[in-house]
Scaffold this motif. Structure first.
Motif, mmCIF file in Angstrom:
data_model
loop_
_atom_site.group_PDB
_atom_site.id
_atom_site.type_symbol
_atom_site.label_atom_id
_atom_site.label_comp_id
_atom_site.label_asym_id
_atom_site.label_seq_id
_atom_site.Cartn_x
_atom_site.Cartn_y
_atom_site.Cartn_z
ATOM 1 N N ILE A 191 6.977 9.994 0.525
ATOM 2 C CA ILE A 191 6.450 8.724 0.005
ATOM 3 C C ILE A 191 6.584 7.632 1.069
ATOM 4 N N PHE A 192 5.535 6.841 1.228
ATOM 5 C CA PHE A 192 5.571 5.662 2.090
ATOM 6 C C PHE A 192 5.023 4.453 1.335
ATOM 7 N N MET A 193 5.555 3.283 1.666
ATOM 8 C CA MET A 193 4.915 2.044 1.248
ATOM 9 C C MET A 193 4.910 1.087 2.429
ATOM 10 N N ALA A 194 3.760 0.503 2.694
ATOM 11 C CA ALA A 194 3.639 -0.529 3.729
ATOM 12 C C ALA A 194 3.508 -1.875 3.037
ATOM 13 N N GLU A 195 4.101 -2.896 3.620
ATOM 14 C CA GLU A 195 4.007 -4.233 3.028
ATOM 15 C C GLU A 195 4.077 -5.293 4.113
ATOM 16 N N GLN B 95 0.839 -1.193 0.000
ATOM 17 C CA GLN B 95 0.000 0.000 0.000
ATOM 18 C C GLN B 95 0.878 1.249 0.000
ATOM 19 N N PHE B 96 0.589 2.187 -0.911
ATOM 20 C CA PHE B 96 1.362 3.415 -1.050
ATOM 21 C C PHE B 96 0.611 4.601 -0.444
ATOM 22 N N THR C 288 0.174 -0.560 9.588
ATOM 23 C CA THR C 288 1.219 0.424 9.289
ATOM 24 C C THR C 288 0.632 1.629 8.577
ATOM 25 N N VAL C 289 -0.205 1.382 7.566
ATOM 26 C CA VAL C 289 -0.825 2.478 6.825
ATOM 27 C C VAL C 289 -1.762 3.272 7.729
ATOM 28 N N ALA C 290 -2.503 2.584 8.594
ATOM 29 C CA ALA C 290 -3.403 3.277 9.514
ATOM 30 C C ALA C 290 -2.630 4.204 10.450
#
Length: 489
Positions: free
Chosen positions: A285-289, A232-233, A298-300
């Motif tokens: 920029i972030f990416m969760a995986e 998720q970006f 992580t995104v939350a």
């Protein structure tokens, strides 16, 4: 008495066989340098002493016998695998050196799904290992921009880091066990265990040695589950790098670990096309995986933190960033296109990456750029000057300074010191002044070696002791990490 060039070739041919000893002049030229001397070599200029031979090794035994011979006869050795180094660590600055090329040692020895460990020879391309791991639903999680062409031995030797490091760490966090050959021919193997408290961690004697202590022949690295469907970006545009650093810090100190956490200034972002949606602005920029519950959490957490900055940060479509990121790595085609562009336009691009704690990182960023703008005598030749942060930690982050310039009224042999090293020097001096580290992940090579003592200060005693113990005759990659008076010049 020093051996003659022909004698060296004869002796090493007896050790590994003549078919594994290359003396073709074009091959010797290509193996006399790395990407630091990009401009002059593209322009057909090779000023360094050509090695006596490039010697291809196929086993640890080959390496052992070669190093023992070189040690006895004081022949300088430059270890090499993928050749993607960027700090001059592969330069042959000693007459009649030999380059030991481990690229033929390219076997995947074992992929152990139970223990989540892959063991490979030093010349195994990272991309090849990654492709095999993915067939099993696994990943190395190591993704430097050189991924398509970098080899495992060199990645460990330079303390490489990948684009997903904020979650998975650098190569030092991924390395489990290692085998290396020392100048006296001794083969040392550190076994694969999850952790041990049995004295100092001797993996770190080998990891990051840049060929200045030993030759790495085999590495074992961790593997991870590969679940890209959960990626998720999140991306935002904002007006200040200082605020961006503060947001990165808040994410990290609150315990969130996105795999990607990047912050670009407007200048650096422009060359990535970010000016299309963030003109004259910074981009975060972030990416969760990982497993879906972890990625979601992580995104939350990031969303919650960003809610506190909604007055200053505007969201950007994550798909735009995902497409950009999928095309970030450099392979042979991109490198060749770059070489042709440089040859035609004399337009160069280089980087200097440093690191610092949260309390000083913005000062390093601002002071280095301001000083270049104020002091660099050929400022008009610089076509882009900026930077980004791409690897964050609980305690701080890195800054990856990026500078492009047009080589004007300058001979090819003068480009290096007139442009690249001059800008490089200002950034390093400002980093040291603030208390940061002069090398985050490209290593020291030969072009940061002048600052090795300032980097380590009183701890240089230990580093120097390793050299005296393991390479008393000084045959391993002379000038790398340990400075040579008057070099570079």
């Amino acid at each position: 008495m020093a051996l003659l060039r022909e004698e060296i070739v004869d002796k090493v041919s007896n050790i590994v066989g003549p078919d594994n000893v290359v003396t073709d002049e074009e091959v010797l030229k290509e193996n006399s340098h790395d990407r630091y001397r990009k401009f002059e070599t593209i322009m057909g200029l090779y000023r360094l002493p050509l090695p006596a031979a490039v010697v291809k090794v196929r086993s640890s035994k080959d390496v052992s016998e070669l190093l023992a011979f070189c040690n006895e006869n004081k022949v300088n050795v430059v270890p090499r695998t993928g050749g993607t180094a960027t700090e001059g660590g592969l330069e042959t600055i000693v007459e009649n050196s030999i380059v030991i090329d481990g690229s033929e040692m390219n076997k995947i020895i074992d992929i152990n799904e139970k223990d989540m460990i892959a063991t490979v020879q030093c010349g195994t391309p990272l991309q090849v290992l990654e492709d095999e791991a993915r067939k099993l639903g696994l990943t190395t999680a190591h993704s430097p921009q050189s991924k398509p062409i970098a080899h495992m031995g060199g990645l460990v030797a330079t303390r490489s880091i990948g684009q997903f490091s904020t979650l998975y760490g650098g190569i030092e966090d991924m390395l489990v066990g290692i085998e290396a050959v020392f100048p006296d021919g001794h083969i040392a193997k550190v076994k694969n265990v999850p952790r041990r408290a049995c004295g100092p961690d001797i993996r770190h004697v080998v990891m990051g040695n840049e060929g200045a202590l030993c030759f790495i022949t085999e590495v074992s690295v961790k593997l991870f589950k590969y679940v890209p469907e959960n990626n998720q970006f999140r991306s935002y545009r904002l007006d200040s790098m200082k605020m961006g650093f503060e947001i990165l810090r808040e994410v990290m100190v609150n315990g969130y670990r996105p795999s990607i956490a990047r912050l670009y200034d407007a200048e650096d972002g422009t060359q990535h096309g970010f000016n299309q949606f963030a003109p004259d602005q910074c981009v975060l920029i972030f990416m969760a995986e990982g497993p879906k519950p972890l990625a979601d959490a992580t995104v939350a957490g990031i969303d919650q933190i960003m809610e506190g900055y909604k007055e200053y940060c505007t969201p950007v479509d994550g798909k735009t960033i995902e497409t950009w990121f999928d095309n970030l790595n450099w392979g042979p085609d991109k490198i060749e296109a770059e070489r042709e562009f440089i040859k035609q336009h004399h337009h160069m691009g280089f980087t200097t990456e440093v690191s610092g704690n949260w309390s000083i990182i913005n000062d390093i960023y601002e002071n280095a750029l301001n000083r270049i703008r104020e002091e660099y005598p050929r400022l008009a030749d610089i076509t882009m000057l900026g930077g980004h942060s791409s690897h964050s930690y609980l305690n701080g982050t890195n800054v990856y300074f990026v500078y492009d310039y047009k080589v004007r009224d300058c001979a090819p042999e003068d480009e290096l010191m007139t442009y690249h090293q001059a800008i490089h020097t200002i950034i390093i001096e400002e980093t040291l002044k603030a208390g940061g580290s002069i090398g985050h992940h490209h290593g020291i090579g030969k072009y940061r070696a002048d600052w090795t003592l300032e980097e380590h200060t009183s701890a240089y005693y230990m580093l120097e002791g390793l050299k005296k113990q393991f390479d008393p005759n000084g045959i391993m990659n002379y000038g790398t990490i340990f400075p040579v008076p008057g070099y570079p010049k």
